[in-house]
Design an enzyme around this catalytic site. Sequence first.
Site, mmCIF file in Angstrom:
data_model
loop_
_atom_site.group_PDB
_atom_site.id
_atom_site.type_symbol
_atom_site.label_atom_id
_atom_site.label_comp_id
_atom_site.label_asym_id
_atom_site.label_seq_id
_atom_site.Cartn_x
_atom_site.Cartn_y
_atom_site.Cartn_z
ATOM 1 N N SER A 1 -10.826 -0.971 3.794
ATOM 2 C CA SER A 1 -9.999 -1.164 4.996
ATOM 3 C C SER A 1 -9.493 0.185 5.473
ATOM 4 O O SER A 1 -8.793 0.871 4.733
ATOM 5 C CB SER A 1 -8.787 -2.045 4.672
ATOM 6 O OG SER A 1 -9.219 -3.256 4.135
ATOM 7 N N ARG B 1 0.840 -1.225 0.000
ATOM 8 C CA ARG B 1 0.000 0.000 0.000
ATOM 9 C C ARG B 1 0.863 1.258 0.000
ATOM 10 O O ARG B 1 0.505 2.263 0.612
ATOM 11 C CB ARG B 1 -0.974 0.025 1.186
ATOM 12 C CG ARG B 1 -1.894 -1.146 1.270
ATOM 13 C CD ARG B 1 -2.897 -1.211 0.103
ATOM 14 N NE ARG B 1 -3.668 -2.437 0.197
ATOM 15 C CZ ARG B 1 -3.307 -3.584 -0.404
ATOM 16 N NH1 ARG B 1 -2.228 -3.644 -1.171
ATOM 17 N NH2 ARG B 1 -4.040 -4.658 -0.270
ATOM 18 N N GLU C 1 -4.728 3.282 6.510
ATOM 19 C CA GLU C 1 -4.472 3.107 5.070
ATOM 20 C C GLU C 1 -5.148 4.250 4.311
ATOM 21 O O GLU C 1 -4.656 4.729 3.292
ATOM 22 C CB GLU C 1 -5.052 1.752 4.617
ATOM 23 C CG GLU C 1 -4.976 1.540 3.118
ATOM 24 C CD GLU C 1 -5.545 0.194 2.672
ATOM 25 O OE1 GLU C 1 -5.318 -0.825 3.341
ATOM 26 O OE2 GLU C 1 -6.226 0.173 1.629
HETATM 27 C C1 LIG Z 1 -15.554 -0.807 -0.259
HETATM 28 C C2 LIG Z 1 -14.098 -0.518 -0.537
HETATM 29 C C3 LIG Z 1 -13.202 -1.566 -0.710
HETATM 30 C C4 LIG Z 1 -11.849 -1.312 -0.979
HETATM 31 N N1 LIG Z 1 -11.006 -2.382 -1.160
HETATM 32 C C5 LIG Z 1 -9.710 -2.169 -1.454
HETATM 33 C C6 LIG Z 1 -8.823 -3.279 -1.694
HETATM 34 O O1 LIG Z 1 -9.228 -4.432 -1.668
HETATM 35 N N2 LIG Z 1 -7.534 -3.012 -1.972
HETATM 36 C C7 LIG Z 1 -7.048 -1.741 -2.039
HETATM 37 O O2 LIG Z 1 -5.851 -1.581 -2.305
HETATM 38 N N3 LIG Z 1 -7.854 -0.666 -1.826
HETATM 39 C C8 LIG Z 1 -9.168 -0.853 -1.538
HETATM 40 N N4 LIG Z 1 -9.992 0.214 -1.310
HETATM 41 C C9 LIG Z 1 -9.425 1.567 -1.320
HETATM 42 C C10 LIG Z 1 -9.585 2.296 -2.678
HETATM 43 O O3 LIG Z 1 -10.542 1.684 -3.479
HETATM 44 C C11 LIG Z 1 -8.270 2.358 -3.460
HETATM 45 O O4 LIG Z 1 -7.262 2.949 -2.681
HETATM 46 C C12 LIG Z 1 -8.416 3.160 -4.768
HETATM 47 O O5 LIG Z 1 -7.255 3.001 -5.555
HETATM 48 C C13 LIG Z 1 -8.659 4.641 -4.523
HETATM 49 O O6 LIG Z 1 -8.965 5.234 -5.784
HETATM 50 P P1 LIG Z 1 -9.733 6.597 -5.918
HETATM 51 O O7 LIG Z 1 -9.684 6.970 -7.356
HETATM 52 O O8 LIG Z 1 -11.076 6.501 -5.300
HETATM 53 O O9 LIG Z 1 -8.782 7.549 -5.045
HETATM 54 P P2 LIG Z 1 -9.138 8.870 -4.232
HETATM 55 O O10 LIG Z 1 -9.774 8.494 -2.932
HETATM 56 O O11 LIG Z 1 -9.834 9.845 -5.093
HETATM 57 O O12 LIG Z 1 -7.663 9.406 -3.922
HETATM 58 C C14 LIG Z 1 -6.769 8.725 -3.056
HETATM 59 C C15 LIG Z 1 -5.447 9.525 -2.965
HETATM 60 O O13 LIG Z 1 -4.830 9.583 -4.239
HETATM 61 C C16 LIG Z 1 -4.695 10.922 -4.711
HETATM 62 N N5 LIG Z 1 -5.010 10.869 -6.161
HETATM 63 C C17 LIG Z 1 -6.223 10.594 -6.724
HETATM 64 N N6 LIG Z 1 -6.111 10.579 -8.071
HETATM 65 C C18 LIG Z 1 -4.819 10.868 -8.356
HETATM 66 C C19 LIG Z 1 -4.084 11.008 -9.579
HETATM 67 N N7 LIG Z 1 -4.656 10.853 -10.781
HETATM 68 N N8 LIG Z 1 -2.749 11.329 -9.488
HETATM 69 C C20 LIG Z 1 -2.154 11.472 -8.284
HETATM 70 N N9 LIG Z 1 -2.797 11.356 -7.109
HETATM 71 C C21 LIG Z 1 -4.112 11.054 -7.142
HETATM 72 C C22 LIG Z 1 -5.690 11.737 -3.895
HETATM 73 O O14 LIG Z 1 -5.281 13.086 -3.757
HETATM 74 C C23 LIG Z 1 -5.655 10.990 -2.563
HETATM 75 O O15 LIG Z 1 -4.557 11.382 -1.792
HETATM 76 C C24 LIG Z 1 -11.358 0.007 -1.052
HETATM 77 C C25 LIG Z 1 -12.282 1.083 -0.886
HETATM 78 C C26 LIG Z 1 -13.630 0.816 -0.644
HETATM 79 C C27 LIG Z 1 -14.576 1.969 -0.496
#
Ligand SMILES: Cc1cc2nc3c(=O)[nH]c(=O)nc-3n(C[C@H](O)[C@H](O)[C@H](O)COP(=O)(O)OP(=O)(O)OC[C@H]3O[C@@H](n4cnc5c(N)ncnc54)[C@H](O)[C@@H]3O)c2cc1C
Length: 337
Positions: free
Chosen positions: A237, A162, A333
């Site tokens: 998580s 992570r 996380e």
């Molecule tokens: C129900 C649920 C289950 C999940 N299960 C998992 C799992 O199994 N494994 C796992 O690893 N994660 C899991 N996650 C966490 C999440 O899905 C991941 O971390 C995902 O990659 C976040 O993507 P996002 O686009 O929503 O990021 P955001 O929440 O929009 O951003 C996260 C971070 O990245 C930055 N960011 C966003 N886009 C960019 C970009 N283009 N360039 C640079 N920085 C950027 C943001 O500023 C922020 O700091 C889960 C979440 C939920 C809600």
Amino acid sequence: MQIQSNFSLKKYNTFGIEASAKQFAAVHSIDELRTVLAENKNEKKFILGGGSNMLLTKDIDALVIHIDLKGKEIIKEDDDFVWVKSQAGEVWHDFVLWTIDNNFGGLENMSLIPGNVGTTPVQNIGAYGAEIKDTFVSCDAMNIETQETKTFTNAECNFGYRESIFKHEVKDQFIITSVIYKLTKRNHKINTSYGDILAELAKNNISQPTLKDVSNAVIAIRQSKLPDPKELGNSGSFFKNPILLKSDFEKIHQKFPEMKFYEVSPTEVKVPAGWLIEQAGFKGKRFGDAGVHKNQALVLVNYGNATGQEILAVSKQVQKTVFETFGIHIEAEVNVI
Ligand SMILES: Cc1cc2nc3c(=O)[nH]c(=O)nc-3n(C[C@H](O)[C@H](O)[C@H](O)COP(=O)(O)OP(=O)(O)OC[C@H]3O[C@@H](n4cnc5c(N)ncnc54)[C@H](O)[C@@H]3O)c2cc1C
């Protein structure tokens, strides 16, 4: 592209927290991204993907740039592999399903993870024995200050559990605009090392699983275990599984012989944070509208109108009690904003 003021982010974060952005712009092309950065040089910037890995504890006093770049293409292939490039704003799960429909292997164990493609390298997403670093070739990213584009190779991303360079050395400096993955076209490495996947396949009498079978199994398991953010606000998580030196772990294990652990290297073990939280008595506990999920102690939830501060307070209470009980620090996380 329109810049909006005092923009509600409630629909843009999976916790469903009410918080507003001082300014908000959704960008749909590289040119729009370059323009918005160049024309707002003196504004603080905050980058938003799918909002599934953040806890908003306050209004965001910045220009929030929502990355909505769409498109995917095959950029190279040989008999065995295909190199697929996806723009950052593609929804990850839709992208995974598209790769499976094309019989491209490598992402199936990460089906149904929320969020966008562009964020996958940020925390090296992973699930059920797979991580993005296993198929990631490179990503393009725009420097927020200079608007120059840089390519980060897999090695340059310093991926860990992570973790990546985007959370440390170049944090808040780059916006990832596209990602290239190298996937298999044949001789797929079907990974059913997780008992849950094997059990789900067995339930359906599948002994020679295809990519689609593995994806379907992962989807079914996730749907049965994790709350759907559309129904119950959450960010997956909330805590990472702590990794301890074996020498430290052994002392703790003597006191708590029932403690679960997995070896991750000859000198380190990983302890499931969900188990620690459950043993500390938090599973299913509710504090007003904030709480710990009833089936999955690693997941903090918003039952409706919790504020980010209330969820943060629960997370701190969980961390404190786990530390007092076991002497183990569990780290968030989720990005606490
Ligand atoms: C129900 C649920 C289950 C999940 N299960 C998992 C799992 O199994 N494994 C796992 O690893 N994660 C899991 N996650 C966490 C999440 O899905 C991941 O971390 C995902 O990659 C976040 O993507 P996002 O686009 O929503 O990021 P955001 O929440 O929009 O951003 C996260 C971070 O990245 C930055 N960011 C966003 N886009 C960019 C970009 N283009 N360039 C640079 N920085 C950027 C943001 O500023 C922020 O700091 C889960 C979440 C939920 C809600």
